[in-house]
Design an enzyme around this catalytic site. Structure first.
Site: not given
Length: 385
Positions: A271, A276, A263, A306
């Site tokens: 973001n 983004h 992760d 993610e």
């Protein structure tokens, strides 16, 4: 003495191949290309009838046939062509699966040959030889049923001429001019048949090449269907199928199997702070980095958002932890300043080893628990389960 042969066989064959591979519901550009190809075919037919009329003119000069025969033959051929040109430009053929209207064209041209065969039987072999040329064209376009139908028409006509009449079918060779005309008749028919054969061979070659290209395209489509569009890694469905395969293989071969759930730390903040598009570039860069630092036997896929799943077949627990620790260090040491001077990206990962009683779900549950533990311990670290 007529044919549908067109000029430039390689280019025409390439266009024909495109039309063969075109969908049933043709787009305007495809219909336009079909119309252009038909026009080329009609030009070839006009040239062929002109050559045939020239041969008949030689017979006329020698007195073997009346002088009006060449003109009538030429006008008759051009009339047939003209009718099909009008139909072609009106789009009549586009409403049929055979946009050339092959059976109708062949039947009309054969009928003209039989009319002149009956009218001028003393040079009848000249008209009969053209039947071979007409069928040479037809073989490029006809289905089996169409071939049988047109063959039956030709056979009926020939039977009527040879068996139901006493017409003196022949080929005059009494004078030098007659022999020249007879020679040209066969030379022209053979040449045009050879031309059509070249067209057919080129068409087959191009269709074979297109089939290879189509197979490669389908293979590429299948590959893309397995990949995540953003990162180029396997998508969730594909990586899950790979997981099932690796579990089965590990049990059959009695070899260890490890998986890691990775992760990107605080990715939502990236973001929110940078947008983004920048987040997407971070994901791509991360995926490229992982691809560059895993083994060919490993599988890497986007599990969701993610989170990424890394499959490590034939890998012990210690080796899996060392590999993930190495990957963690590589990502942490990357220069992310190209995206933002203050950007720093790290990863957390959970590692789990396959157990005898594991299913894919329990295996994933344990590695997810390990990832949660790594996050709970402060992120930018590896935890095992």
């Amino acid at each position: 003495m007529s044919t549908a042969a067109t000029s430039l066989p390689e280019r025409n064959a390439a266009e024909a191949a495109d039309l063969v591979l075109a969908p049933a519901v043709t787009a305007p550009e495809v219909r336009a290309r079909r119309a252009r190809q038909r026009r080329q075919m009609y030009v070839g037919q006009v040239a062929s009838y002109s050559l045939g009329a020239f041969v008949l003119l030689l017979y006329g000069f020698d007195g073997a046939v009346p002088m009006h025969v060449p003109s009538l033959f030429w006008v008759g051929g051009l009339s047939i062509i003209g009718i099909f040109v009008v139909m072609s430009e009106a789009g009549v053929g586009d409403r049929s699966t055979d946009h050339y209207l092959t059976v109708f064209q062949i039947s009309a041209h054969m009928a003209l040959q039989f009319v002149f065969l009956v009218s001028e039987p003393t040079i009848g072999i000249a008209f009969i030889s053209v039947l071979f040329l007409i069928f040479a064209f037809g073989t490029l376009r006809m289905t089996s049923a169409q071939a049988v139908l047109t063959w039956a028409f030709a056979a009926t006509g020939l039977a009527a001429v040879f068996l139901a009449s006493d017409l003196p079918i022949g080929m005059p060779v009494a004078t030098r001019l007659q022999r020249t005309a007879s020679m040209l008749c066969f030379v022209l028919v053979i040449g045009q048949c050879a031309f059509l054969g070249l067209f057919g061979a080129t068409l087959r070659k191009i269709l074979y090449q297109r089939s290879i290209e189509l197979k490669a395209a389908y293979q590429r489509i299948e590959e893309l269907a397995e990949l995540d569009e953003l990162t180029g890694s396997y998508n969730r469905g594909s990586i899950m199928r790979h997981l099932d395969v690796e579990i089965e293989k590990a049990r059959q071969d009695s070899t260890p199997c490890a998986i890691a759930l990775i992760d990107l730390d605080w990715f939502k903040r990236i973001n929110d702070a940078h947008g983004h598009p920048t987040g997407d570039e971070v994901l791509r860069t991360f995926a490229i980095t992982i691809f560059a630092n895993i083994r060919p036997t490993d599988s890497f896929g986007r599990y969701g958002g993610e989170e990424f799943l890394l499959l490590l077949p034939d890998t012990t627990s210690d080796a899996a932890q060392r590999m993930l620790e190495r990957l963690r260090g590589i990502v942490a040491d990357l220069d992310w300043s190209a995206f933002s001077p203050s950007m720093h990206v790290t990863i957390s990962a959970g590692v789990a080893m396959l157990r005898d009683n594991d299913t894919a779900d329990t295996f994933l549950a344990r590695v997810d628990s390990a990832l949660y533990s790594a996050k709970a311990q402060g992120r930018n670290r590896i935890a095992t389960s």
